[in-house]
Design a protein around this motif. Structure first.
Motif, PDB file in Angstrom:
ATOM      1  N   ALA A  17       0.837  -1.202   0.000  1.00  0.00           N
ATOM      2  CA  ALA A  17       0.000   0.000   0.000  1.00  0.00           C
ATOM      3  C   ALA A  17       0.872   1.252   0.000  1.00  0.00           C
ATOM      4  N   SER A  18       1.960   1.230   0.743  1.00  0.00           N
ATOM      5  CA  SER A  18       2.883   2.363   0.763  1.00  0.00           C
ATOM      6  C   SER A  18       3.548   2.545  -0.589  1.00  0.00           C
ATOM      7  N   LEU A  19       3.832   1.458  -1.274  1.00  0.00           N
ATOM      8  CA  LEU A  19       4.417   1.539  -2.612  1.00  0.00           C
ATOM      9  C   LEU A  19       3.457   2.216  -3.583  1.00  0.00           C
ATOM     10  N   VAL A  20       2.187   1.873  -3.511  1.00  0.00           N
ATOM     11  CA  VAL A  20       1.189   2.502  -4.381  1.00  0.00           C
ATOM     12  C   VAL A  20       1.096   3.996  -4.080  1.00  0.00           C
ATOM     13  N   VAL A  21       1.071   4.356  -2.814  1.00  0.00           N
ATOM     14  CA  VAL A  21       1.014   5.768  -2.429  1.00  0.00           C
ATOM     15  C   VAL A  21       2.245   6.509  -2.942  1.00  0.00           C
ATOM     16  N   ALA A  22       3.419   5.882  -2.828  1.00  0.00           N
ATOM     17  CA  ALA A  22       4.656   6.513  -3.280  1.00  0.00           C
ATOM     18  C   ALA A  22       4.670   6.681  -4.795  1.00  0.00           C
ATOM     19  N   LEU A  23       4.190   5.688  -5.520  1.00  0.00           N
ATOM     20  CA  LEU A  23       4.137   5.806  -6.976  1.00  0.00           C
ATOM     21  C   LEU A  23       3.219   6.940  -7.411  1.00  0.00           C
TER      22      LEU A  23
END
Length: 65
Positions: A17-23
């Motif tokens: 989920a953090s990866l999606v937010v960062a992208l």
């Protein structure tokens, strides 16, 4: 499934989920006209902050105890 495996899965969910937010943050930041390197650094910072908040919430709820 053992409780240890469940905790590992929750940490993995938080990381993804953090990866999606960062992208999304990096893409939005790059649309302002900054260089790719600046957008990647910004996305990395957002990933770190988002992961810390996600893990803190999971810990507060009691999932990681």
């Amino acid at each position: 499934m053992s409780p240890r495996n469940v905790k590992i899965l929750w940490v993995l969910v938080a990381a993804l989920a953090s990866l999606v937010v960062a992208l999304v943050a990096g893409i939005l930041f790059s649309s302002t006209g900054v260089t790719i390197a600046e957008a990647v650094l910004y996305g990395g910072g957002v990933f770190g902050g988002s992961l810390v908040v996600s893990l803190a919430v999971l810990g507060a709820v009691g999932v990681l105890h």
